[in-house]
Design a protein around this motif. Structure first.
Motif, mmCIF file in Angstrom:
data_model
loop_
_atom_site.group_PDB
_atom_site.id
_atom_site.type_symbol
_atom_site.label_atom_id
_atom_site.label_comp_id
_atom_site.label_asym_id
_atom_site.label_seq_id
_atom_site.Cartn_x
_atom_site.Cartn_y
_atom_site.Cartn_z
ATOM 1 N N ASP A 119 0.842 -1.209 0.000
ATOM 2 C CA ASP A 119 0.000 0.000 0.000
ATOM 3 C C ASP A 119 0.874 1.256 0.000
ATOM 4 N N VAL A 120 0.422 2.269 -0.710
ATOM 5 C CA VAL A 120 1.074 3.584 -0.708
ATOM 6 C C VAL A 120 0.388 4.430 0.346
ATOM 7 N N VAL A 121 1.170 5.030 1.239
ATOM 8 C CA VAL A 121 0.586 5.818 2.332
ATOM 9 C C VAL A 121 1.137 7.243 2.291
ATOM 10 N N SER A 122 0.375 8.167 2.843
ATOM 11 C CA SER A 122 0.807 9.563 2.929
ATOM 12 C C SER A 122 1.171 9.884 4.373
ATOM 13 N N ALA A 123 1.899 10.967 4.564
ATOM 14 C CA ALA A 123 2.282 11.385 5.911
ATOM 15 C C ALA A 123 1.038 11.731 6.703
ATOM 16 N N GLY A 124 0.952 11.209 7.935
ATOM 17 C CA GLY A 124 -0.185 11.485 8.786
ATOM 18 C C GLY A 124 -1.352 10.554 8.581
ATOM 19 N N GLN A 125 -1.256 9.643 7.602
ATOM 20 C CA GLN A 125 -2.349 8.699 7.369
ATOM 21 C C GLN A 125 -2.378 7.653 8.479
#
Length: 476
Positions: A431-437
């Protein structure tokens, strides 16, 4: 998620006060550098994977050798055990023979007692006959030699007296002969009985001594075999222990290979995202260049028209100005915590730090612990790709419980963050995640003394103690 990471990447690459063309060029240059670094990382991971495969093959060979040695040792144990069984059976047989011999000795002892009584009776009879014979010999000597049997017969007064005297003489002679024969026979019987008793006694005692000696040899052999099987069992125990260690090492290698494969996959995905963003920026740059070209052409045409119009009119044309705006940059939520670091990563959760990075009890505590209750949201500390997620009872990452590893590419450097002892996980490998997710919730799984979040930062791929860094140096 991919879109969110794309926005974050663009946001970090765009310089808001510079012209769009320069920002795009700079962003593309940064992305090229990132792609190059990711390609190097992929090659590095492949080399590390090849080395691990060599170790795995060596371990497999050692396991096979260990199994062969175990089979040989087990075969030796089986052979010794069979010899022990045979020896025990022989000992049992000897003990039965000894018991039978003891019974014979007991019977012979009884027979000896009987013979002793018979011998005593014979000796008494012989003694009596000896006395009788001595008396008769004494009588003969007193009468001047042999008994005058003829004179007795011829001294008969009548024929009837003759017959009577003849019969008496015959009886006396027969009695003497019988006494002599019986005496001879009894003496022979006595000697034979004595010899028989001594022979049997000697034979039985010799046989018993032989059986005792054979039993002693068998017991000595049994002791030797017991020692041999004890030694073999110790060897077998060591081989089994070595086999268990090899199997554990093999599993750890497989876990490392899986981590490397996941890291390589994460790098490939990050490279794919970077190439996609590079394509978008290149397309935007081309579109901007085309726009600038058209604006320049339009300005040139306007200038030419104005020059022509100056000949007929003194009016001035309105100047046109164009403005550009840079894309807005979303700023992730900042916590009120203060780590005093360079701010490369954001705080993964809120809460008091209960344990810092450093050595204690002879072991490195690779990260920091946040004292938070079960179920507290845990966030990705930077944009990235999930390398892997391990459940509490799954293989590898022993002691971490439910754990998530995320790969990051920041300013041309690769990092790996780890989030451990989670109660639940909201992301999966790849999975690709973003900062703060939010990627999961804190918990108390694995080797944990209480509810908390354990957070690690590794420069490069996750490699235990080797490349662990103090997270406080990277938090804002």
């Amino acid at each position: 998620m991919k879109k969110a990471l794309s926005c974050a990447l663009i946001g970090t690459l765009v310089i808001s006060l510079s012209p769009i063309q320069q920002a795009s060029a700079q962003s593309i240059e940064d992305l090229n550098k990132e792609i190059e670094n990711l390609e190097k990382e992929q090659n590095t991971k492949q080399n590390e994977t090849n080395k691990l495969e060599e170790k795995q093959n060596e371990t497999e060979n050692k396991i096979n050798d260990n199994k062969a040695e175990q089979n040989k040792t087990q075969s030796d144990i089986n052979n010794i055990d069979q010899k022990l069984t045979d020896t025990r059976n022989k000992i049992d047989a000897k003990e039965k023979q000894i018991d039978a011999t003891n019974k014979e000795i007991e019977d012979l002892t009884n027979r000896i007692e009987e013979l002793k009584k018979e011998i005593k009776d014979l000796e008494e009879r012989i003694e009596k006959r000896d006395k009788l014979l001595k008396d008769r010999l004494r009588s003969i000597q007193q009468n001047g030699g042999e008994m005058p049997y003829i004179e007795v017969i011829f001294g008969s007064q009548s024929f009837g007296d003759f017959i009577s005297r003849s019969i008496s003489v015959n009886k006396i002679m027969d009695s003497d002969k019988e006494i002599m024969d019986q005496q001879k026979k009894d003496k022979a019987t006595l000697e034979a009985a004595k010899i028989e008793v001594e022979d049997k006694k000697e034979k039985i005692e010799t046989e018993k001594a032989n059986l005792e000696a054979q039993k002693k040899e068998l017991e000595s052999l049994k002791q030797d075999l017991d020692k041999q099987i004890a030694q073999k069992e110790k060897i077998m125990e060591k081989l089994e222990e070595e086999h268990n260690h090899l199997e554990e090492y093999k599993i750890s290698i497989e876990d490392e290979k899986q981590i490397l494969a996941n890291q390589a996959a994460a790098a490939a995905k990050a490279k794919e995202i970077a190439e996609s963003e590079k394509g978008k920026l290149e397309q935007a740059a081309r579109e901007q260049e085309e726009k600038a070209r058209k604006e320049a052409e339009a300005a040139a045409a306007a200038k030419k028209q104005a020059s022509e119009n100056n000949n007929t009119s003194s009016s001035s044309s309105d100047s046109k100005s164009s403005s550009t705006s840079s894309p807005s940059q979303s700023t992730p939520e900042v916590t009120t915590q203060s780590g005093g670091g360079n701010g490369t990563f954001s705080w993964p959760t809120s809460g008091t730090i209960s344990s810092t990075y450093g050595h204690r009890w002879g072991k490195l505590h690779r990260g920091i612990d946040f004292a938070v209750s079960v179920g507290t949201p845990v966030k990705a500390a930077a944009p990235g790709v999930v390398i892997q997620t391990n459940k509490e009872h799954g293989p590898g990452m022993n002691g971490y419980g439910n754990v998530i590893l995320i790969a990051h590419s920041i300013n041309g450097e690769t990092y790996t963050t780890l989030y451990a002892h989670l109660s639940s996980m909201a992301v999966s490998s790849g999975d690709v995640v973003s900062a703060g997710q939010v990627i999961g919730n804190s918990g108390n799984t694995g080797h944990s003394t209480g509810p908390h979040l354990h957070f690690e930062i590794h420069k490069g791929g996750w490699n235990g103690d080797a490349n662990a860094k103090d997270p406080m140096n990277y938090l804002p």
